[in-house]
Design an enzyme around this catalytic site. Structure first.
Site, PDB file in Angstrom:
ATOM      1  N   GLY A 332       0.810  -1.213   0.000  1.00 12.56           N
ATOM      2  CA  GLY A 332       0.000   0.000   0.000  1.00 12.56           C
ATOM      3  C   GLY A 332       0.839   1.255   0.000  1.00 12.56           C
ATOM      4  O   GLY A 332       0.405   2.304  -0.503  1.00 12.56           O
ATOM      5  N   ALA A 333       2.038   1.173   0.542  1.00 19.72           N
ATOM      6  CA  ALA A 333       2.923   2.330   0.548  1.00 19.72           C
ATOM      7  C   ALA A 333       3.357   2.710  -0.860  1.00 19.72           C
ATOM      8  O   ALA A 333       3.741   3.858  -1.111  1.00 19.72           O
ATOM      9  CB  ALA A 333       4.145   2.044   1.418  1.00 19.72           C
ATOM     10  N   ILE A 357       9.234 -13.676  -5.226  1.00 23.07           N
ATOM     11  CA  ILE A 357      10.198 -14.351  -6.092  1.00 23.07           C
ATOM     12  C   ILE A 357      11.579 -14.418  -5.462  1.00 23.07           C
ATOM     13  O   ILE A 357      12.342 -15.354  -5.722  1.00 23.07           O
ATOM     14  CB  ILE A 357      10.271 -13.659  -7.463  1.00 23.07           C
ATOM     15  N   CYS A 442      -1.965 -11.478  -7.017  1.00 23.70           N
ATOM     16  CA  CYS A 442      -0.856 -11.202  -6.088  1.00 23.70           C
ATOM     17  C   CYS A 442      -0.486  -9.736  -6.293  1.00 23.70           C
ATOM     18  O   CYS A 442      -1.375  -8.884  -6.250  1.00 23.70           O
ATOM     19  CB  CYS A 442       0.306 -12.152  -6.325  1.00 23.70           C
ATOM     20  N   SER A 443       0.778  -9.436  -6.514  1.00 20.83           N
ATOM     21  CA  SER A 443       1.147  -8.034  -6.757  1.00 20.83           C
ATOM     22  C   SER A 443       0.924  -7.673  -8.220  1.00 20.83           C
ATOM     23  O   SER A 443       0.084  -6.827  -8.535  1.00 20.83           O
ATOM     24  CB  SER A 443       2.612  -7.807  -6.366  1.00 20.83           C
ATOM     25  N   ASP A 444       1.676  -8.309  -9.107  1.00 20.18           N
ATOM     26  CA  ASP A 444       1.531  -8.016 -10.535  1.00 20.18           C
ATOM     27  C   ASP A 444       0.615  -9.002 -11.248  1.00 20.18           C
ATOM     28  O   ASP A 444       0.234  -8.768 -12.392  1.00 20.18           O
ATOM     29  CB  ASP A 444       2.903  -8.024 -11.212  1.00 20.18           C
ATOM     30  N   ARG A 488      12.492 -14.343 -15.458  1.00 15.17           N
ATOM     31  CA  ARG A 488      12.528 -15.410 -14.453  1.00 15.17           C
ATOM     32  C   ARG A 488      13.530 -16.504 -14.814  1.00 15.17           C
ATOM     33  O   ARG A 488      14.158 -17.082 -13.932  1.00 15.17           O
ATOM     34  CB  ARG A 488      11.131 -16.020 -14.300  1.00 15.17           C
TER      35      ARG A 488
END
Length: 840
Positions: A332-333, A357, A442-444, A488
Site C-alpha cells: 500500500g505504501a 520471487i 498477487c502483486s503483478d 525469471r
C-alpha cells in the site's frame, strides 16, 4: 606424510582418500588420468560429431579436462548451444558434464591450493577449476591441466556465448524451425476459449483473427478483442474472456485501477454451474486503503452470476490474495494493496501467505546446495555419511548429522510447494463444492497468481491432465497472460539487455563456495561471494509450479496422461532455450520478435518424440485411467505433504536413486516385454495354424493314397489268381508260357505315359512284358503230370502212346491254344504295376 600407496594395477580416485589425505597431502591430483594430448593435433576433430544438433558448431575445445564430480577424464567442448563433455577414448557424451548454455545460472574460476611437504612443493601446483552452477539442480566442476590456458579459453567462451545481449543471438534463431514448425499460438488460445464457451466444434484461423470474428459468446461470457493491439494491457493476450454483461467501456475504465492495467478477466469457467476462475493484479487502493473504482467493482461483481436452479440467488465470490497479509499492506505504501470485502459484492478476502520471487530464489539455491553436498556426484568429490562411514559428518556425531539433514527443511522449498498446493486445492474446493467464483491475484498477477490459477485448473478440469490439455493450460495461463519468462529464466529480453547478471572474472583460493556446513568444516577457506541474483528478477517460479504438478501426480498416479519423465524433459527444453515458445516476457514481445515463425516449437518436438513408440513412450503414464478420474481432484489437507521430486531433484546428485523411484519405468518395461511376448505368441499361433492346415492336407492325401493302394491290391490279387489259373490251363495242354521284358523307350506311346506310376517298375524304369506260348518238348510233356493225364484221356492216342492222327495235329488243342493266347493278350493290356505283386 605421503599418501598410502594405491592397490597394484589401478589408480585411486579422489573418493578413495580420506579427508586429511585430500587436503593435507600431495599426489591426489596426480592420480587422475589426465589426457596426454597435444591440443594442436586435435584441432577441428570434433566439427562433425554425430551428437551435434542442427546448426550447432564447436567454438572452443579443451583437452585433458577432468569432470571433478566423478573423476572422469575427457574433452570439454563449448558450442553455440551447450557445453559438451566427451569421455576419453569413446567420445561418448557424459550427461552430467553436458549442459546447455542457457541452463547455466553462473560460473566462476577457482584455484584450490593443496598443502604439501617442502620436498614436494614443486610437484603440486594449485588445482585449476571451473565451477558451473545450473538452473536444473546441478553444480559441475571441471578440472584443467596445470600450466595450460585451456581454462581461460573456456571461461572467455562462456562469457561470450552463455548470456547474449540480444534475444536474436540465441541458438534457437540460428537453428530455425527445422522440422518442428510452430503453429500460431493465437489460434490455439482461441480454440481453448471456444472449448470453455462450449463451442468446441469451431476452429480458429488466421482469417478469423484478422477480421475480428472470434468475439463469440454464450449466455454468460464473451471473448473480447479490446486488447487486439495490446493497447489496453501490454502483458495480456490479444483476446480474453469477460462477463457478457460488461461492456468494453467499463473494461477501459476498470483497467486503470489495477497494477499494470491487468484487470480482472476469466481464465476458466465451469460449464454446468457457471462458476469461474478469474485473475488480475493487485488493486491500487493506496496507503490508506481507501481508493475505490466503481468500474472495477462492477466488473468483479459480474463474476457472481446467478446460481442454477435458484430464484435470483447469486453465487459467492472469494478474492484470493496469494501474498502474506503483511506484504499486501506493505504494498500500500507504493500505491498497491488489497481489496476490502465491504466494497465488493458478496465477497470474502483470503490471504495465502506465499512468499515473493526473491524468497523462492534463495530457497532454490539452498536446496541445490543441500543436494550437491549429500549426493553421490558432489561437486567437491566428497561422499556423504550414507556411503563412507561418516567422515563428512564431523566424525559421525548424531547432532552434526541432524544439523546437516535439517538443511533440507531450512531451504524452505518443500514448505513453499506446500503453500502453493494448499492454495490451489482450496480454490478448487470452493469452485467444485460451493459453485463459487474465485478471483486470484498477487502483486503483478503473473507469478503466484499464475501458479495458483493454473494448478487449480489442473485439479478442476480433467482435460488439462492430458497432453493436449496441458499444452493449452501452459499456453493460456503462463504464456498468453504474460509470465515474464525472460526475467525469471534469466535470458535477454526484447529490449536487448537481460536482467541476468553474472559474476565476472572472479577467482578464489580455497574450497568450493557452498553452504555454511561445508564452510564450517575448516578444511579450506571459503570463497566470499554473494548470490548472483541479489538485484535481478531471476526466480524459479515456473519450476516450482512443475514441481507442484509432480506432487499431484504422486498423489493421483492414475489421473494424468503424461508421466514425470515428460515433465523433466519439458523443463529441460524450457531451460535450454532450444525452442522459442518461452522466450520474451509476453505475447506481444514474442509477436514483435516473430518467434512463432523464426524458432522451433517445443510442443512439436515433444509430440515427435512420442510418435515413435505411441503409448509405450516414457512420456506416457502407463497407469492413466481417464474413466476413473473424469472429474475434479480435491486432495485433503493431510495429503498435501510434499517430498523431493526424485526424477528431477535427484537425477544429478543421486542418479541411481532417481531411477529406482520411478515405478512407471519398471511398469513400462514390463509392458514392453508383455507386448513382445504377445507378438511372439501370435506368431506361434499362426505357425500352429499353418502346421495344422498342412497336417490336415497330408492326412487327406494319405487317405486317398490308402484307398488307391487298397484298390490296387485287390486288383493285383485278382490278377494273380487269374494268372495262376491260366498258367495251369496252358500247362495242362502241354504248353509253356514264357515272359520276357523289353525296354520301350523309343515307343512314343510309352514315353507319353512314363510319368504314370502304374507304368513303372520298382526300379523306376519303363518296360514292356511279352508273353509267348509254345508246345512243350516230349521230355517236358513226359514229365508233366497234367500232360500225362491229358495224353491218357485223349481219344486219338493208342495204347502204345502213338497218335492216331499225327499228320493232322490235334484240332482240340489248337483251338484251345488260340483262346488262351487271346486271354493273355487281354491280360497284358491291364498294365498292372509290378509293385502291386510284391509281398506285403
Amino acid at each position: 606424510m605421503t599418501p598410502p600407496r594405491p592397490p597394484s594395477g589401478r589408480q585411486r580416485s579422489l573418493r578413495d582418500y580420506s579427508e586429511s589425505e585430500k587436503m593435507d597431502v600431495t599426489g591426489s591430483w596426480d592420480t587422475l588420468e589426465w589426457t596426454k594430448l597435444d591440443s594442436a593435433s586435435g584441432s577441428g576433430s570434433f566439427a562433425n560429431l554425430s551428437c551435434l544438433l542442427e546448426s550447432e558448431r564447436v567454438i572452443i575445445e579443451g583437452y585433458g579436462v577432468v569432470l571433478f564430480n566423478t573423476d572422469e577424464a575427457g574433452t570439454l567442448l563449448v558450442t553455440n548451444f551447450r557445453i559438451l563433455f566427451l569421455s576419453e577414448g569413446t567420445r561418448k557424451v557424459i550427461p552430467l558434464g553436458t549442459i546447455p548454455l542457457a541452463t547455466i545460472e553462473k560460473f566462476n574460476k577457482m584455484v584450490l591450493k593443496v598443502q604439501s611437504s617442502p620436498r614436494q612443493s614443486d610437484k603440486n601446483p594449485p588445482r585449476r577449476l571451473l565451477q558451473v552452477t545450473g538452473k536444473d539442480m546441478r553444480i559441475i566442476v571441471y578440472g584443467f591441466r596445470p600450466r595450460t590456458k585451456k581454462r581461460r579459453a573456456v571461461f572467455e567462451a562462456l562469457l561470450k556465448c552463455s548470456k547474449p545481449e540480444r534475444v536474436w543471438d540465441l541458438y534457437t534463431f540460428a537453428c530455425g524451425p527445422f522440422k518442428f514448425g510452430n503453429a500460431n499460438p493465437k489460434e490455439r488460445l482461441l480454440n481453448e476459449y471456444f472449448r470453455l464457451l462450449g463451442k468446441s466444434s469451431l476452429r480458429a484461423s488466421m482469417d478469423m483473427i484478422e477480421d475480428g470474428s472470434f468475439t463469440l459468446s454464450n449466455e454468460l461470457w464473451r471473448i473480447s478483442d479490446l486488447n487486439s493491439n495490446y493497447n489496453l494491457c501490454q502483458t495480456y493476450p490479444f483476446a480474453f474472456m469477460v462477463p457478457k454483461s460488461i461492456s468494453d467501456e467499463v473494461l477501459l475504465q476498470a483497467c486503470s485501477f489495477r497494477a499494470r492495467c491487468r484487470l480482472p478477466v476469466i481464465t476458466w469457467c465451469q460449464p454446468g454451474s457457471g462458476a469461474v476462475l478469474a485473475r488480475s493484479s493487485q488493486p491500487l487502493v493506496g496507503l490508506m486503503m481507501n481508493m475505490r473504482s466503481n468500474f472495477d467493482e462492477k466488473l468483479v461483481a459480474a463474476f457472481c452470476s446467478q446460481l442454477p436452479g435458484a430464484k435470483g440467488e447469486r453465487r459467492k465470490l472469494y478474492i484470493a490474495d496469494a501474498r502474506p497479509r503483511k506484504n499486501a499492506l506493505a504494498n500500500g505504501a507504493m500505491g498497491g494493496g488489497s481489496e476490502s470485502s465491504s466494497n465488493y459484492f458478496q465477497s470474502e478476502i483470503v490471504f495465502f501467505g506465499i512468499d515473493n520471487i526473491h524468497a523462492m530464489r534463495e530457497s532454490f539455491s539452498r536446496l541445490r546446495d543441500y543436494l550437491d553436498m549429500h549426493g553421490t556426484t558432489s561437486s567437491d568429490g566428497r561422499s556423504s555419511f550414507l556411503r563412507h562411514g561418516g567422515w563428512t559428518w564431523g566424525g559421525g556425531n548424531l547432532s552434526s548429522m541432524s544439523a546437516s539433514v535439517s538443511l533440507l527443511g531450512d531451504s524452505g522449498w518443500l514448505i513453499h510447494i506446500q503453500s502453493v498446493l494448499a492454495g490451489a486445492a482450496w480454490i478448487a474446493a470452493r469452485v467444485a463444492m460451493e459453485s463459487a467464483s474465485v478471483l486470484v491475484h498477487c502483486s503483478d498477477g503473473w507469478d503466484r497468481t499464475t501458479q495458483l490459477v493454473s494448478l487449480a485448473c489442473l485439479l478442476l478440469d480433467p482435460y488439462y491432465r492430458t497432453f493436449t490439455g496441458f499444452q493449452a493450460l501452459v499456453e493460456k495461463d503462463w504464456l498468453a497472460f504474460g509470465h515474464p519468462f525472460s526475467d525469471r529464466v534469466g535470458m535477454p529480453n526484447i529490449s536487448g539487455s537481460g536482467n541476468f547478471d553474472l559474476p565476472r572474472q572472479s577467482s578464489s583460493t580455497g574450497s568450493f563456495p557452498s553452504s555454511p556446513v561445508r564452510q564450517s568444516s575448516g578444511s579450506a577457506s571459503s570463497q566470499s561471494s554473494s548470490s548472483s541474483h541479489g538485484h535481478n528478477n531471476y526466480s524459479p517460479i515456473f519450476m516450482q509450479w512443475i514441481d507442484s504438478v509432480s506432487q499431484l501426480m504422486r498423489m493421483y498416479p492414475c489421473a494424468f496422461e503424461f508421466s514425470p519423465t515428460f515433465l523433466v524433459d519439458f523443463m529441460d527444453c524450457l531451460l535450454s532455450c532450444r525452442f522459442g515458445n518461452f522466450l520474451c516476457n509476453s505475447e506481444k514481445e514474442r509477436q514483435q520478435c516473430g518467434i512463432p515463425d523464426a524458432c522451433g516449437c517445443l510442443w512439436a518436438y515433444l509430440t515427435d518424440m512420442r510418435s515413435f513408440n505411441a503409448t509405450s513412450h516414457v512420456h506416457c503414464n502407463p497407469f492413466y485411467d481417464p474413466l476413473k478420474y473424469d472429474g475434479p481432484l480435491l486432495p485433503p489437507a493431510a495429503s498435501l505433504a510434499p517430498t523431493l521430486w526424485p526424477q528431477f531433484h535427484l537425477r544429478w546428485a543421486c542418479p541411481e536413486e532417481a531411477k529406482a523411484a520411478d515405478i512407471g519405468v519398471q511398469c513400462r518395461a514390463m509392458t514392453v516385454k508383455y507386448s513382445e511376448m504377445q507378438k511372439e505368441k501370435e506368431a506361434a499361433e499362426r505357425r500352429v495354424d499353418e502346421i495344422s492346415f498342412a497336417m490336415e492336407s497330408l492326412s487327406a492325401e494319405l487317405l486317398r493314397e490308402r484307398h488307391m493302394s487298397w484298390s490296387a491290391r485287390e486288383s493285383a490279387n485278382q490278377a494273380t489268381k487269374e494268372y495262376t489259373a491260366l498258367t495251369r490251363a496252358v500247362q495242362s495242354l502241354g504248353c509253356k508260357v514264357n515272359f520276357t521284358t523289353s525296354d520301350v523307350e523309343d515307343d512314343p506311346r510309352t514315353c507319353a505315359l512314363e510319368n504314370n506310376p502304374r507304368r513303372r517298375n520298382r526300379h523306376g524304369n519303363n518296360s514292356d512284358i511279352s508273353v509267348s506260348i509254345s508246345l512243350m518238348s516230349e521230355e517236358n510233356r513226359a514229365g508233366n503230370p497234367i500232360g500225362r493225364a491229358c495224353e491218357a484221356l485223349c481219344p486219338l492216342r493208342t495204347r502204345e502212346g502213338v497218335c492216331r492222327w499225327p499228320e493232322a495235329g490235334c484240332a482240340h488243342v489248337g483251338s484251345q491254344f488260340v483262346g488262351l493266347k487271346a486271354n493273355f493278350d487281354a491280360f497284358d493290356r491291364l498294365a498292372i504295376d509290378d509293385s502291386y505283386f510284391q509281398p506285403e
